[in-house]
Design a protein around this motif. Sequence first.
Motif, PDB file in Angstrom:
ATOM      1  N   PRO A 104      60.532  50.140  12.556  1.00  0.00           N
ATOM      2  CA  PRO A 104      60.568  49.539  13.891  1.00  0.00           C
ATOM      3  C   PRO A 104      62.007  49.174  14.254  1.00  0.00           C
ATOM      4  O   PRO A 104      62.888  49.175  13.383  1.00  0.00           O
ATOM      5  CB  PRO A 104      59.682  48.298  13.732  1.00  0.00           C
ATOM      6  N   PRO A 105      62.281  48.859  15.529  1.00  0.00           N
ATOM      7  CA  PRO A 105      63.667  48.583  15.950  1.00  0.00           C
ATOM      8  C   PRO A 105      64.383  47.529  15.120  1.00  0.00           C
ATOM      9  O   PRO A 105      65.589  47.658  14.871  1.00  0.00           O
ATOM     10  CB  PRO A 105      63.484  48.108  17.403  1.00  0.00           C
ATOM     11  N   ALA A 106      63.677  46.484  14.659  1.00  0.00           N
ATOM     12  CA  ALA A 106      64.319  45.433  13.869  1.00  0.00           C
ATOM     13  C   ALA A 106      64.830  45.962  12.534  1.00  0.00           C
ATOM     14  O   ALA A 106      65.732  45.379  11.928  1.00  0.00           O
ATOM     15  CB  ALA A 106      63.328  44.283  13.622  1.00  0.00           C
TER      16      ALA A 106
ATOM     17  N   LEU B  79      73.792  48.247  16.337  1.00  0.00           N
ATOM     18  CA  LEU B  79      73.565  46.958  16.999  1.00  0.00           C
ATOM     19  C   LEU B  79      73.026  47.168  18.410  1.00  0.00           C
ATOM     20  O   LEU B  79      72.238  46.360  18.917  1.00  0.00           O
ATOM     21  CB  LEU B  79      74.876  46.168  17.046  1.00  0.00           C
ATOM     22  N   ARG B  80      73.432  48.269  19.031  1.00  0.00           N
ATOM     23  CA  ARG B  80      72.951  48.573  20.382  1.00  0.00           C
ATOM     24  C   ARG B  80      71.442  48.789  20.396  1.00  0.00           C
ATOM     25  O   ARG B  80      70.770  48.451  21.381  1.00  0.00           O
ATOM     26  CB  ARG B  80      73.671  49.822  20.900  1.00  0.00           C
ATOM     27  N   ILE B  81      70.893  49.342  19.328  1.00  0.00           N
ATOM     28  CA  ILE B  81      69.441  49.533  19.250  1.00  0.00           C
ATOM     29  C   ILE B  81      68.728  48.191  19.354  1.00  0.00           C
ATOM     30  O   ILE B  81      67.722  48.056  20.046  1.00  0.00           O
ATOM     31  CB  ILE B  81      69.064  50.248  17.932  1.00  0.00           C
ATOM     32  N   LEU B  82      69.253  47.185  18.650  1.00  0.00           N
ATOM     33  CA  LEU B  82      68.645  45.849  18.683  1.00  0.00           C
ATOM     34  C   LEU B  82      68.669  45.268  20.097  1.00  0.00           C
ATOM     35  O   LEU B  82      67.714  44.630  20.535  1.00  0.00           O
ATOM     36  CB  LEU B  82      69.377  44.922  17.714  1.00  0.00           C
ATOM     37  N   VAL B  83      69.785  45.507  20.797  1.00  0.00           N
ATOM     38  CA  VAL B  83      69.923  44.972  22.159  1.00  0.00           C
ATOM     39  C   VAL B  83      69.018  45.727  23.135  1.00  0.00           C
ATOM     40  O   VAL B  83      68.282  45.123  23.921  1.00  0.00           O
ATOM     41  CB  VAL B  83      71.396  45.051  22.618  1.00  0.00           C
TER      42      VAL B  83
ATOM     43  N   ASN C  16      59.080  36.086  13.167  1.00  0.00           N
ATOM     44  CA  ASN C  16      59.557  36.015  11.791  1.00  0.00           C
ATOM     45  C   ASN C  16      59.770  37.381  11.141  1.00  0.00           C
ATOM     46  O   ASN C  16      60.745  37.601  10.427  1.00  0.00           O
ATOM     47  CB  ASN C  16      58.580  35.200  10.940  1.00  0.00           C
ATOM     48  N   LYS C  17      58.858  38.326  11.393  1.00  0.00           N
ATOM     49  CA  LYS C  17      58.982  39.631  10.720  1.00  0.00           C
ATOM     50  C   LYS C  17      60.256  40.350  11.147  1.00  0.00           C
ATOM     51  O   LYS C  17      60.900  41.039  10.346  1.00  0.00           O
ATOM     52  CB  LYS C  17      57.751  40.495  11.000  1.00  0.00           C
ATOM     53  N   ASN C  18      60.645  40.210  12.415  1.00  0.00           N
ATOM     54  CA  ASN C  18      61.882  40.838  12.875  1.00  0.00           C
ATOM     55  C   ASN C  18      63.102  40.226  12.211  1.00  0.00           C
ATOM     56  O   ASN C  18      64.025  40.932  11.786  1.00  0.00           O
ATOM     57  CB  ASN C  18      62.006  40.709  14.399  1.00  0.00           C
TER      58      ASN C  18
END
Length: 417
Positions: A123-125, A349-353, A362-364
């Motif tokens: 997943p993204p996180a 880092l851009r993916i997270l944004v 919490n899981k992220n």
Amino acid sequence: MSKKHIIQVEEKVPGKLLLPLSLQHMFAMFGASVLVPFLFGINPAIVLFMNGIGTLLFILITKGKAPAYLGSSFAFIAPANIVISKFGYPYALGGFVAVGFCGCLLAFIIKKCGTKWIDIVLPPAAMGPVVALIGLELSATAANNAGLLGDNIQISNVCVFLITLGVAVLGNICFRKFLSVIPILIAIICGYIAAICFGLVDFSAVIDAPLFALPNFTTPKFDINAILMILPVILVITSEHIGHQVVTGKIINRDLIKEPGLHRSLFGDNFSTMISGLIGSVPTTTYGENIGVMAITGVYSVQVIAGAAIISIICSFVGPLSALIQTIPGPVIGGISFLLYGMIGTSGLRILVDQHVDYSINKNLILTSIVFVTGLSSITLDFGGIQLTGMVLACIIAMILSLLFYTLEKFNLTNDN
């Protein structure tokens, strides 16, 4: 990137721009790519040849929709060196062929099963920090190439490194019009001139090189023990490939996992590795340096990358050209890589944004934290000569945790529900 003039994947580039833009891509990957044949004790000409052929095959297989330059893979170094010491280089080639063939089979399985599993296991996180680690874990390599690590640091290396990096940074910020799309090439030229002034370039190999020479083609030999030593690398290169496709997709603003499809890009990557083993070259992989070039310049055209591949093929046959490229010193390559690797880290880092990852969940928070710490901790797991470390180990841990969290959510066992 929105302020730059973007040259998209399928766009044609004017003739006067094609050569400098292609040279920029080839020089970006050259330093790292020729290091692998040096470690294996073979002539890099065969690698230049296969890098070009592999890149053209990749473009053809992906229907010209996935811009990528294929260079020498570092994932095979540890097990291949063991095989070379015990059996000889031809048996390592047999292992490369076997890994490439199994990777092609895996591509067919993915074609049948689809790619929805990626959103579950990465997943993204988790994907964001995994992609960031592709660049971040290579930062020490850039510094080492530049001669900036260790106790005996030469002031000449530092100066050439700073000149190269400085021109690349200021060029990317200040250059306009045509110059704004070739800041990396200009930085390499300026760094190379500086290296000559500091006495870091030796032209004797260029003078002695024959005008024309065939690459050293070698046929593989197969041994089940040698193959089994190298085969686990398929886990490493598959994780790396997915990461590269994701970060490239973010840069060019397209979903390459869906179109042309992970099965096509993975097949192209592994088919090139298989062919490499059959003719005596080292395994190939999509290159982070070239991803960084695209991120900086906004030039995504596969025509440019194909041009770089053709130049690489020509250089493999022309002795003085091949020798001249090999005179580019480490501080120049290190100065360029310093910026390119950082651009890849920023893309993660851009993916997270872009995906609006919510760290109140919490899981992220746990996923991102564990992935970063694992990837940057220098922890290494060794399985039969295959070393899992850095981004690859972090990716595996991320998959395990993501599957665990997904299962717990299905049974309503998490406190985020």
